[in-house]
Design a protein around this motif. Structure first.
Motif, PDB file in Angstrom:
ATOM      1  N   PHE A 187     -19.502  30.294 -11.789  1.00  0.00           N
ATOM      2  CA  PHE A 187     -19.337  29.708 -10.465  1.00  0.00           C
ATOM      3  C   PHE A 187     -19.958  28.321 -10.387  1.00  0.00           C
ATOM      4  N   THR A 188     -19.263  27.413  -9.724  1.00  0.00           N
ATOM      5  CA  THR A 188     -19.825  26.103  -9.393  1.00  0.00           C
ATOM      6  C   THR A 188     -20.531  26.210  -8.051  1.00  0.00           C
ATOM      7  N   VAL A 189     -21.810  25.831  -8.006  1.00  0.00           N
ATOM      8  CA  VAL A 189     -22.579  25.925  -6.767  1.00  0.00           C
ATOM      9  C   VAL A 189     -22.875  24.545  -6.191  1.00  0.00           C
ATOM     10  N   LEU A 190     -23.357  23.644  -7.040  1.00  0.00           N
ATOM     11  CA  LEU A 190     -23.695  22.289  -6.598  1.00  0.00           C
ATOM     12  C   LEU A 190     -22.872  21.274  -7.369  1.00  0.00           C
ATOM     13  N   ARG A 191     -22.615  20.137  -6.720  1.00  0.00           N
ATOM     14  CA  ARG A 191     -21.754  19.120  -7.321  1.00  0.00           C
ATOM     15  C   ARG A 191     -22.435  17.759  -7.342  1.00  0.00           C
ATOM     16  N   GLY A 192     -22.125  17.003  -8.384  1.00  0.00           N
ATOM     17  CA  GLY A 192     -22.502  15.611  -8.477  1.00  0.00           C
ATOM     18  C   GLY A 192     -21.342  14.874  -9.130  1.00  0.00           C
ATOM     19  N   GLY A 193     -21.650  13.874  -9.932  1.00  0.00           N
ATOM     20  CA  GLY A 193     -20.607  13.190 -10.682  1.00  0.00           C
ATOM     21  C   GLY A 193     -19.738  12.281  -9.836  1.00  0.00           C
ATOM     22  N   ARG A 194     -18.657  11.855 -10.417  1.00  0.00           N
ATOM     23  CA  ARG A 194     -17.833  10.795  -9.835  1.00  0.00           C
ATOM     24  C   ARG A 194     -17.145  11.200  -8.535  1.00  0.00           C
ATOM     25  N   HIS A 195     -16.998  12.502  -8.275  1.00  0.00           N
ATOM     26  CA  HIS A 195     -16.258  12.942  -7.099  1.00  0.00           C
ATOM     27  C   HIS A 195     -17.133  13.135  -5.865  1.00  0.00           C
ATOM     28  N   THR A 196     -18.410  12.814  -5.951  1.00  0.00           N
ATOM     29  CA  THR A 196     -19.313  12.996  -4.812  1.00  0.00           C
ATOM     30  C   THR A 196     -20.048  11.695  -4.514  1.00  0.00           C
ATOM     31  N   GLY A 197     -20.702  11.648  -3.332  1.00  0.00           N
ATOM     32  CA  GLY A 197     -21.432  10.457  -2.928  1.00  0.00           C
ATOM     33  C   GLY A 197     -22.921  10.535  -3.179  1.00  0.00           C
ATOM     34  N   ASN A 198     -23.388  11.624  -3.809  1.00  0.00           N
ATOM     35  CA  ASN A 198     -24.828  11.702  -4.085  1.00  0.00           C
ATOM     36  C   ASN A 198     -25.176  10.987  -5.390  1.00  0.00           C
ATOM     37  N   ALA A 199     -26.429  11.029  -5.765  1.00  0.00           N
ATOM     38  CA  ALA A 199     -26.890  10.271  -6.934  1.00  0.00           C
ATOM     39  C   ALA A 199     -26.841  11.069  -8.232  1.00  0.00           C
ATOM     40  N   LEU A 200     -26.404  12.317  -8.183  1.00  0.00           N
ATOM     41  CA  LEU A 200     -26.402  13.159  -9.380  1.00  0.00           C
ATOM     42  C   LEU A 200     -25.341  12.702 -10.371  1.00  0.00           C
ATOM     43  N   HIS A 201     -25.753  12.495 -11.622  1.00  0.00           N
ATOM     44  CA  HIS A 201     -24.769  12.102 -12.630  1.00  0.00           C
ATOM     45  C   HIS A 201     -24.087  13.313 -13.270  1.00  0.00           C
ATOM     46  N   VAL A 202     -24.696  14.481 -13.198  1.00  0.00           N
ATOM     47  CA  VAL A 202     -24.072  15.708 -13.691  1.00  0.00           C
ATOM     48  C   VAL A 202     -23.003  16.152 -12.694  1.00  0.00           C
ATOM     49  N   GLN A 203     -21.841  16.526 -13.215  1.00  0.00           N
ATOM     50  CA  GLN A 203     -20.702  16.823 -12.342  1.00  0.00           C
ATOM     51  C   GLN A 203     -20.807  18.177 -11.640  1.00  0.00           C
ATOM     52  N   GLU A 204     -21.236  19.224 -12.350  1.00  0.00           N
ATOM     53  CA  GLU A 204     -21.291  20.557 -11.755  1.00  0.00           C
ATOM     54  C   GLU A 204     -22.532  21.309 -12.227  1.00  0.00           C
ATOM     55  N   PHE A 205     -23.142  22.025 -11.301  1.00  0.00           N
ATOM     56  CA  PHE A 205     -24.247  22.915 -11.605  1.00  0.00           C
ATOM     57  C   PHE A 205     -23.735  24.344 -11.458  1.00  0.00           C
ATOM     58  N   LEU A 206     -23.764  25.084 -12.543  1.00  0.00           N
ATOM     59  CA  LEU A 206     -23.075  26.363 -12.643  1.00  0.00           C
ATOM     60  C   LEU A 206     -24.054  27.523 -12.690  1.00  0.00           C
ATOM     61  N   ILE A 207     -23.592  28.683 -12.210  1.00  0.00           N
ATOM     62  CA  ILE A 207     -24.341  29.926 -12.403  1.00  0.00           C
ATOM     63  C   ILE A 207     -23.461  30.904 -13.177  1.00  0.00           C
ATOM     64  N   LEU A 208     -24.094  31.622 -14.114  1.00  0.00           N
ATOM     65  CA  LEU A 208     -23.400  32.583 -14.969  1.00  0.00           C
ATOM     66  C   LEU A 208     -24.105  33.931 -14.844  1.00  0.00           C
ATOM     67  N   PRO A 209     -23.533  34.890 -14.120  1.00  0.00           N
ATOM     68  CA  PRO A 209     -24.161  36.211 -13.978  1.00  0.00           C
ATOM     69  C   PRO A 209     -23.941  37.072 -15.220  1.00  0.00           C
ATOM     70  N   VAL A 210     -24.681  36.783 -16.264  1.00  0.00           N
ATOM     71  CA  VAL A 210     -24.456  37.406 -17.568  1.00  0.00           C
ATOM     72  C   VAL A 210     -25.218  38.721 -17.748  1.00  0.00           C
ATOM     73  N   GLY A 211     -26.134  39.030 -16.832  1.00  0.00           N
ATOM     74  CA  GLY A 211     -26.974  40.215 -17.023  1.00  0.00           C
ATOM     75  C   GLY A 211     -26.466  41.459 -16.332  1.00  0.00           C
ATOM     76  N   VAL A 212     -25.220  41.450 -15.876  1.00  0.00           N
ATOM     77  CA  VAL A 212     -24.660  42.601 -15.161  1.00  0.00           C
ATOM     78  C   VAL A 212     -23.666  43.328 -16.063  1.00  0.00           C
ATOM     79  N   LYS A 213     -23.147  44.463 -15.583  1.00  0.00           N
ATOM     80  CA  LYS A 213     -22.333  45.319 -16.446  1.00  0.00           C
ATOM     81  C   LYS A 213     -20.872  45.439 -16.019  1.00  0.00           C
ATOM     82  N   SER A 214     -20.480  44.753 -14.952  1.00  0.00           N
ATOM     83  CA  SER A 214     -19.085  44.835 -14.515  1.00  0.00           C
ATOM     84  C   SER A 214     -18.701  43.545 -13.814  1.00  0.00           C
TER      85      SER A 214
END
Length: 437
Positions: A152-179
């Motif tokens: 999932f993409t939660v936070l955004r930066g990069g060229r498509h936003t007006g904030n100062a973040l140079h990273v485009q997407e901050f992602l979460i990966l729920p890898v510790g679950v079973k389904s």
């Protein structure tokens, strides 16, 4: 009574994607049955990926119309495919590629070809009397279909936003679950928590999603964003179940004449750093946060530093993922495999052009020990759920879906929830070997 298997007609029309720009919906008929598919579109194009065909008529949709592509599908493509069997996906895709005749789909456009290829795949599944995911599995020889871990993409930066973040997407990966159902729940709960924190710290106006999904509050640097993700994860009680990823889109930072990266490329005051410094910054972030994936952390032609970063992070269990680096191109993937420049690729169907080419590219990477992340979160997404079945049939175990709050994303989430219920114990979850302890 057996169902007709031959294509009797092929048509296409201009519809709208999630940004309100035109995209293509292709339809074909087999007897009295109609099968359709809508093509996703990205807002940027890598140097080496397949090209869309746009009208470039600035008096309509600021030049992004797809009437030419629709006309090509309803004309020469339809003529070549009429009478062909939808049971022969690979042969039909070859016809499409031959008709285009270019290396990057520049003649007919990847959007023209992909919509038709997807519709043929749907028709082939129906004729075979199997679900779409099972048909995809048969096309690529998957031994066991698998529900993917949603990214999932939660936070955004990069060229498509007006904030100062140079990273485009901050992602979460729920890898510790079973389904998949549990992963969807955990991902949504962390997203809710992030939204509440953004509202409290930055204001209600920043809880809306940017055009390509994810909130874009006025953050100053990468650590500020990762701290918020950490706080949200902890507040939900999901620490340990959720890991982080960064989609860096570093080609946007690259300054060719300086051979350096501008971390302030959206401002008037450059912040140029050499590639070695950028690599070091990633190593420091990995040491400080539970990051398990970096997507396009370097420019698409900065091979030397891709190799160095991958070598440094592999022992730590962090996967470096190619997007603009690989663009679903067999030669680029081959070079990256030989150089050990990354350990995974992001697979976007629109970058490739046909279903069987996408399957072949994915299998090329998987045979080399790579992970494959199917992408259902391009900027111009649609409500078409084809990529959900594609990911299950391919058995890659990963799918990137954007933020869990808009119809084009939740359509795919809900399709995967339905597939998990349908498959029951007759499936795996996540990539083979993923530890969920």
């Amino acid at each position: 009574m057996s169902m007709a298997t031959s294509i009797s007609s092929v048509t296409a029309m201009e519809v709208l994607d999630s940004l309100g720009f035109p995209t293509l919906r292709a339809s074909l008929k087999c007897g009295s049955a109609t099968f359709s598919a809508t093509v996703p579109a990205g807002s940027t194009v890598g140097l080496f990926e397949a090209l869309e065909l746009r009208d470039e008529d600035v008096t309509r949709f600021v030049g992004k119309g797809c009437l030419k592509a629709a006309s090509i599908v309803s004309g020469p493509v339809a003529q070549k495919l009429q009478g062909r069997s939808v049971k022969e996906q690979r042969a039909a895709d070859k016809v499409l590629r031959t008709l285009d005749g270019s290396a990057n789909k520049a003649t007919l456009g990847s959007n023209s070809l992909l919509g038709v290829s997807m519709a043929i795949c749907r028709a082939g599944a129906s004729v075979a009397g199997v679900p779409l995911y099972r048909h995809v599995a048969q096309l690529c020889g998957t031994a066991q279909v698998r529900l993917p871990v949603p990214i999932f993409t939660v936070l955004r930066g990069g060229r498509h936003t007006g904030n100062a973040l140079h990273v485009q997407e901050f992602l979460i990966l729920p890898v510790g679950v079973k389904s998949f159902a549990e992963a969807a729940r955990v991902g949504c709960e962390v997203y809710y928590a992030c939204k509440a924190l953004v509202q409290k710290k930055y204001g209600l106006e920043y809880t809306n999603n940017s055009e390509a999904m994810g909130m874009a509050p006025p953050m100053k640097d990468t650590r500020e964003a990762l701290d918020l993700l950490s706080q949200a994860t902890e507040s939900t009680g999901h620490t340990g179940l959720v890991k982080f990823g960064l989609h860096c889109a570093a080609s946007d930072m690259w300054v060719e004449d300086k051979k350096m990266y501008d971390l302030a490329f959206k401002s008037h005051k450059p912040n140029l750093v050499p590639g070695e410094a950028l690599v070091q910054s990633y190593l420091e972030l990995v040491a400080a946060y539970p990051i398990v994936a970096l997507v396009d952390p370097l420019d698409q032609n900065d091979w030397e530093r891709w190799v160095a970063l991958t070598a440094a992070l592999r022992p730590q269990g962090v996967t470096v993922v190619g997007d603009d680096l690989t663009v679903g191109h067999p030669e680029r993937v081959g070079v990256a495999v030989n150089k050990q420049a990354c350990g995974a690729m992001l697979l976007k169907l629109a970058q490739v052009g046909t279903v069987t080419e996408a399957l072949d590219i994915a299998k090329q990477g998987m045979r080399s020990g790579w992970s494959v992340l199917c992408c259902g979160s391009t900027s111009g997404e649609t409500e078409d759920t084809f990529i959900a079945d594609f990911a299950v049939g391919l058995g890659c175990g990963w799918i990137k879906l954007g933020a869990p709050c808009r119809g084009e994303c939740t359509a795919k989430l809900n399709q995967l929830l339905r597939l998990e219920e349908e498959l029951g114990s007759d499936t795996g979850f996540g990539p083979p070997g993923l530890s969920k302890s």
